[in-house]
Write a protein that holds these residues in place. Structure first.
Motif, mmCIF file in Angstrom:
data_model
loop_
_atom_site.group_PDB
_atom_site.id
_atom_site.type_symbol
_atom_site.label_atom_id
_atom_site.label_comp_id
_atom_site.label_asym_id
_atom_site.label_seq_id
_atom_site.Cartn_x
_atom_site.Cartn_y
_atom_site.Cartn_z
ATOM 1 N N SER A 1 33.057 37.568 31.065
ATOM 2 C CA SER A 1 32.435 38.716 31.717
ATOM 3 C C SER A 1 31.226 39.234 30.949
ATOM 4 C CB SER A 1 33.451 39.849 31.863
ATOM 5 O OG SER A 1 34.508 39.443 32.690
ATOM 6 N N PHE A 2 30.276 39.783 31.709
ATOM 7 C CA PHE A 2 29.125 40.475 31.122
ATOM 8 C C PHE A 2 28.638 41.519 32.117
ATOM 9 C CE2 PHE A 2 27.485 36.826 33.389
ATOM 10 C CZ PHE A 2 26.368 37.302 34.061
ATOM 11 N N ASP A 3 27.932 42.521 31.632
ATOM 12 C CA ASP A 3 27.439 43.618 32.452
ATOM 13 C C ASP A 3 25.931 43.504 32.642
ATOM 14 O OD1 ASP A 3 29.973 44.703 32.565
ATOM 15 O OD2 ASP A 3 29.642 46.059 30.880
ATOM 16 N N VAL A 4 25.487 43.940 33.825
ATOM 17 C CA VAL A 4 24.060 43.983 34.146
ATOM 18 C C VAL A 4 23.760 45.370 34.693
ATOM 19 C CG1 VAL A 4 22.238 43.010 35.596
ATOM 20 C CG2 VAL A 4 24.023 41.527 34.688
ATOM 21 N N THR A 5 22.711 46.011 34.190
ATOM 22 C CA THR A 5 22.309 47.331 34.670
ATOM 23 C C THR A 5 21.144 47.162 35.637
ATOM 24 O OG1 THR A 5 22.993 48.308 32.581
ATOM 25 C CG2 THR A 5 21.554 49.623 33.959
ATOM 26 N N LEU A 6 21.356 47.634 36.886
ATOM 27 C CA LEU A 6 20.362 47.501 37.947
ATOM 28 C C LEU A 6 20.312 48.792 38.755
ATOM 29 C CD1 LEU A 6 21.517 43.997 39.251
ATOM 30 C CD2 LEU A 6 19.443 44.459 37.944
ATOM 31 N N PRO A 7 19.240 49.021 39.520
ATOM 32 C CA PRO A 7 19.232 50.175 40.423
ATOM 33 C C PRO A 7 20.383 50.068 41.423
ATOM 34 C CG PRO A 7 17.018 49.302 40.182
ATOM 35 C CD PRO A 7 17.950 48.330 39.509
ATOM 36 N N ILE A 8 20.892 51.193 41.839
ATOM 37 C CA ILE A 8 22.041 51.223 42.755
ATOM 38 C C ILE A 8 21.703 50.475 44.041
ATOM 39 C CG2 ILE A 8 23.485 52.749 44.169
ATOM 40 C CD1 ILE A 8 23.296 54.790 41.935
ATOM 41 N N GLY A 9 22.601 49.600 44.453
ATOM 42 C CA GLY A 9 22.466 48.859 45.697
ATOM 43 C C GLY A 9 21.624 47.598 45.609
ATOM 44 N N ALA B 1 22.269 45.001 43.381
ATOM 45 C CA ALA B 1 23.002 43.897 42.754
ATOM 46 C C ALA B 1 23.353 42.847 43.796
ATOM 47 C CB ALA B 1 24.270 44.414 42.093
ATOM 48 N N GLY B 2 23.063 41.615 43.481
ATOM 49 C CA GLY B 2 23.381 40.516 44.379
ATOM 50 C C GLY B 2 24.781 39.985 44.133
ATOM 51 N N PRO B 3 25.239 39.040 44.966
ATOM 52 C CA PRO B 3 26.579 38.494 44.793
ATOM 53 C C PRO B 3 26.715 37.617 43.552
ATOM 54 C CG PRO B 3 25.447 37.392 46.586
ATOM 55 C CD PRO B 3 24.567 38.511 46.148
ATOM 56 N N SER B 4 25.579 37.142 43.002
ATOM 57 C CA SER B 4 25.633 36.353 41.771
ATOM 58 C C SER B 4 24.339 36.544 40.998
ATOM 59 C CB SER B 4 25.853 34.864 42.075
ATOM 60 O OG SER B 4 24.732 34.344 42.750
ATOM 61 N N THR B 5 24.402 36.246 39.721
ATOM 62 C CA THR B 5 23.232 36.295 38.847
ATOM 63 C C THR B 5 23.430 35.258 37.745
ATOM 64 O OG1 THR B 5 21.770 37.752 37.595
ATOM 65 C CG2 THR B 5 24.132 38.075 37.289
ATOM 66 N N ARG B 6 22.391 34.942 37.036
ATOM 67 C CA ARG B 6 22.488 33.944 35.968
ATOM 68 C C ARG B 6 23.116 34.550 34.719
ATOM 69 N NH1 ARG B 6 21.264 29.059 37.529
ATOM 70 N NH2 ARG B 6 19.646 28.904 39.073
ATOM 71 N N CYS B 7 23.975 33.793 34.104
ATOM 72 C CA CYS B 7 24.611 34.213 32.848
ATOM 73 C C CYS B 7 23.530 34.297 31.765
ATOM 74 C CB CYS B 7 25.691 33.208 32.452
ATOM 75 S SG CYS B 7 26.442 33.555 30.844
ATOM 76 N N PRO B 8 23.498 35.385 30.977
ATOM 77 C CA PRO B 8 22.477 35.500 29.941
ATOM 78 C C PRO B 8 22.685 34.513 28.785
ATOM 79 C CG PRO B 8 23.983 37.353 29.831
ATOM 80 C CD PRO B 8 24.342 36.570 31.047
ATOM 81 N N ARG B 9 23.877 33.953 28.626
ATOM 82 C CA ARG B 9 24.153 33.030 27.519
ATOM 83 C C ARG B 9 23.848 31.580 27.884
ATOM 84 N NH1 ARG B 9 29.270 35.880 27.675
ATOM 85 N NH2 ARG B 9 28.882 37.876 26.681
ATOM 86 N N CYS B 10 24.381 31.159 29.051
ATOM 87 C CA CYS B 10 24.250 29.731 29.392
ATOM 88 C C CYS B 10 23.346 29.473 30.593
ATOM 89 C CB CYS B 10 25.633 29.130 29.636
ATOM 90 S SG CYS B 10 26.481 29.802 31.073
ATOM 91 N N GLY B 11 23.016 30.489 31.382
ATOM 92 C CA GLY B 11 22.132 30.311 32.524
ATOM 93 C C GLY B 11 22.796 29.825 33.794
ATOM 94 N N VAL B 12 24.104 29.614 33.774
ATOM 95 C CA VAL B 12 24.847 29.165 34.950
ATOM 96 C C VAL B 12 25.056 30.367 35.881
ATOM 97 C CG1 VAL B 12 27.075 28.210 35.700
ATOM 98 C CG2 VAL B 12 25.986 27.356 33.633
ATOM 99 N N PRO B 13 25.011 30.190 37.219
ATOM 100 C CA PRO B 13 25.274 31.312 38.122
ATOM 101 C C PRO B 13 26.668 31.902 37.898
ATOM 102 C CG PRO B 13 24.309 29.494 39.327
ATOM 103 C CD PRO B 13 24.613 28.984 37.945
ATOM 104 N N ALA B 14 26.724 33.231 37.850
ATOM 105 C CA ALA B 14 27.987 33.948 37.638
ATOM 106 C C ALA B 14 28.231 34.866 38.829
ATOM 107 C CB ALA B 14 27.922 34.758 36.349
ATOM 108 N N GLY B 15 29.457 34.909 39.304
ATOM 109 C CA GLY B 15 29.808 35.743 40.451
ATOM 110 C C GLY B 15 30.064 37.194 40.066
ATOM 111 N N ARG B 16 29.783 38.074 41.015
ATOM 112 C CA ARG B 16 29.988 39.500 40.787
ATOM 113 C C ARG B 16 31.469 39.835 40.880
ATOM 114 N NH1 ARG B 16 27.281 44.315 44.349
ATOM 115 N NH2 ARG B 16 28.409 46.017 43.351
ATOM 116 N N VAL B 17 31.920 40.727 40.007
ATOM 117 C CA VAL B 17 33.308 41.175 39.987
ATOM 118 C C VAL B 17 33.354 42.566 40.605
ATOM 119 C CG1 VAL B 17 35.246 41.786 38.514
ATOM 120 C CG2 VAL B 17 33.791 39.857 37.902
ATOM 121 N N PHE B 18 34.186 42.745 41.603
ATOM 122 C CA PHE B 18 34.353 44.052 42.216
ATOM 123 C C PHE B 18 35.585 44.708 41.608
ATOM 124 C CE2 PHE B 18 31.761 41.759 45.186
ATOM 125 C CZ PHE B 18 30.825 42.711 45.545
ATOM 126 N N ALA B 19 35.364 45.833 40.940
ATOM 127 C CA ALA B 19 36.444 46.523 40.238
ATOM 128 C C ALA B 19 36.307 48.022 40.480
ATOM 129 C CB ALA B 19 36.362 46.218 38.738
#
Length: 92
Positions: free
Chosen positions: A13-21, A23-41
């Motif tokens: 897991s990792f956190d991304v700070t973005l303007p409200i609304g 955030a996409g369903p996925s983004t690139r991992c800052p460590r490896c660059g592989v697409p990472a899925g969003r976690v809804f919590a």
């Protein structure tokens, strides 16, 4: 700004700070660059200092039924004035 959580299959897991609304369903991992899925919590409402949380709870509890004060706080007895003019003042 809001904090969104994403989970990479390789790095976790990792956190991304973005303007409200925004955030996409996925983004690139800052460590490896592989697409990472969003976690809804649940929202992170518990990130408040314990002392502040206790003070807010105490204020909410006493809003409708305040505590009754039975004595003046402190261990010192009331001081009497040595001024004779104060003896003539009215007592309540």
């Amino acid at each position: 700004m809001a904090t969104y959580e994403y989970r990479c299959r390789q790095d976790g897991s990792f956190d991304v700070t973005l303007p409200i609304g925004t955030a996409g369903p996925s983004t690139r991992c800052p460590r490896c660059g592989v697409p990472a899925g969003r976690v809804f919590a649940a929202p992170r409402l518990g990130r408040m200092p314990a002392a502040l949380h206790a003070a807010i709870d105490r204020a909410e509890r006493t809003a409708e039924q305040p505590d009754v004060v039975r004595h003046v706080p402190g261990d010192r007895p009331a001081r009497r004035s040595s001024n004779p003019a104060h003896a003539r003042l009215p007592r309540w």
